[in-house]
Enzyme design. Structure first.
Site, PDB file in Angstrom:
ATOM      1  N   THR A 118      30.704  47.085  -3.727  1.00  0.00           N
ATOM      2  CA  THR A 118      31.835  47.648  -3.181  1.00  0.00           C
ATOM      3  C   THR A 118      31.607  49.259  -2.949  1.00  0.00           C
ATOM      4  OG1 THR A 118      33.242  46.025  -3.872  1.00  0.00           O
ATOM      5  CG2 THR A 118      34.285  47.998  -3.232  1.00  0.00           C
TER       6      THR A 118
ATOM      7  N   HIS B  96      29.146  49.825   0.032  1.00  0.00           N
ATOM      8  CA  HIS B  96      30.135  49.534   1.293  1.00  0.00           C
ATOM      9  C   HIS B  96      31.001  50.834   1.462  1.00  0.00           C
ATOM     10  CE1 HIS B  96      29.176  45.479   2.128  1.00  0.00           C
ATOM     11  NE2 HIS B  96      29.736  45.160   0.977  1.00  0.00           N
TER      12      HIS B  96
END
Length: 342
Positions: free
Chosen positions: A40, A43
């Site tokens: 995450t 990202h």
């Protein structure tokens, strides 16, 4: 204090000075010792389509961490200054149907640490006391820092009974590796893990899997023959999010097999539902950790000798975060740790 901040709506992260957070009602102030880099976080750094739709800048990122309690709000019990703690990064509402029924991991109003509110890539972080896990048994800070992804692995691996079963794990990223370690530790008969990264498959071998299979070279069906299995896998753990991985898993399950899916696909894709129906295969989606049964299971597994040290492959000072993120993005490593005391 120093913190890694998504300052602007563009690729990159910035190490900058920000105000130290104040302790609110029912909260705990924690001095961060170690943090782990998650997919995450990659990202967010890249500022891909998901990050563009999800984030509001500026934002302190990060949700995998451990630290030392330095202050607790009045009325907070069972947590004291000096405690070594990790944090449950899903903050729930406490009022929806699932929360009221004790199924907090299913809260539809979940707020993510380091995604929807300021996170733990900082010298200090605050959390509601209900999201703080105190380590009552000694644990290495590097391991305590990855209790969040370790929890994903444990939640997935223990979704179905494992003792004596033949297990297929697709995806040898850090969470897949930890799930393989759990499956082996709790008594699975054969544990096969697949990937296309030779480096990650070698890490899997260090964790004691029965077979680490490079699917760029051999098929999942080959593993059945190599291990003398005749009826397919009993349990599947899909950790990659890749369409072909799930298709291969479904094609190689025994009748009545059970699949737990943690890997998050980037887009919709087709699977052979006729086989799912006629083979009576169970598919179960997994997200996050059960609060706090998974956390209890994690602590007990470590207490009883589960060794996660091979999963942690690289350590950096937080000041070298760019190099750390580049290493994590290579797809060749296990978990990457940032040291906030260095």
């Amino acid at each position: 204090m120093k913190a890694l901040v998504k300052e602007k709506a563009e690729p990159g992260l910035w190490l900058t000075e920000v105000p130290e957070p104040a302790v609110g009602p029912g909260e705990v102030l924690i001095r961060v010792l170690r943090t782990g880099i998650c997919g995450t976080d990659l990202h967010i750094r890249n500022f891909d389509a998901w990050a563009q739709q999800t984030l509001r800048t500026p934002l302190i990122v990060g949700h995998e961490f451990c630290g030392e309690v330095v202050e607790v709000a009045p009325g907070v019990e069972d947590i004291a200054a000096g405690d070594l703690v990790s944090g449950e990064g899903h903050l729930v509402c406490g009022k929806c149907r699932n929360c009221m029924a004790g199924r907090r991991h299913l809260c539809r109003n979940t707020v993510g640490l380091g995604v929807n509110r300021d996170g733990a890539f900082a010298e200090y972080v605050t959390l509601p006391a209900s999201n703080v896990w105190v380590h009552r048994v000694p644990v290495d800070p590097d391991v305590a820092a990855i209790f969040d992804p370790f929890g994903n692995a444990v939640h997935t691996a223990l979704a179905f009974p494992m003792v004596g079963e033949d297990v297929l794990i697709t995806g040898a990223g850090p969470i897949g590796l930890m799930a393989a370690a759990v499956a082996t530790h709790v008594g699975a008969r054969n544990v096969v893990i697949t990937d296309v990264s030779p480096e990650r498959l070698e890490l899997a071998r260090k964790l004691g899997v029965s077979l680490a299979l490079n699917v760029a070279e051999r098929s999942v069906a080959d593993s059945l023959h190599e291990l003398g299995m005749h009826e397919g896998f009993d349990v599947g753990l899909e950790m990659s999010g890749h369409p072909q991985a799930l298709r291969d898993m479904i094609a190689n399950m025994t009748h009545g097999g059970k699949i737990a899916m943690l890997g998050l696909p980037a887009e919709e894709f087709a699977v052979d539902f006729a086989t799912i129906v006629t083979s009576m295969i169970t598919l179960k989606g997994i997200y996050g950790r059960e609060m706090y049964e998974t956390w209890y299971a994690m602590s007990v597994l470590l207490e009883k000798g589960l060794d996660l040290s091979p999963v942690i492959t690289d350590r950096f000072s937080y000041r070298d975060f760019d190099a750390a993120f580049d290493t994590a993005a290579s797809g060749k490593t296990g978990k990457i740790i940032l040291d906030w005391t260095a």
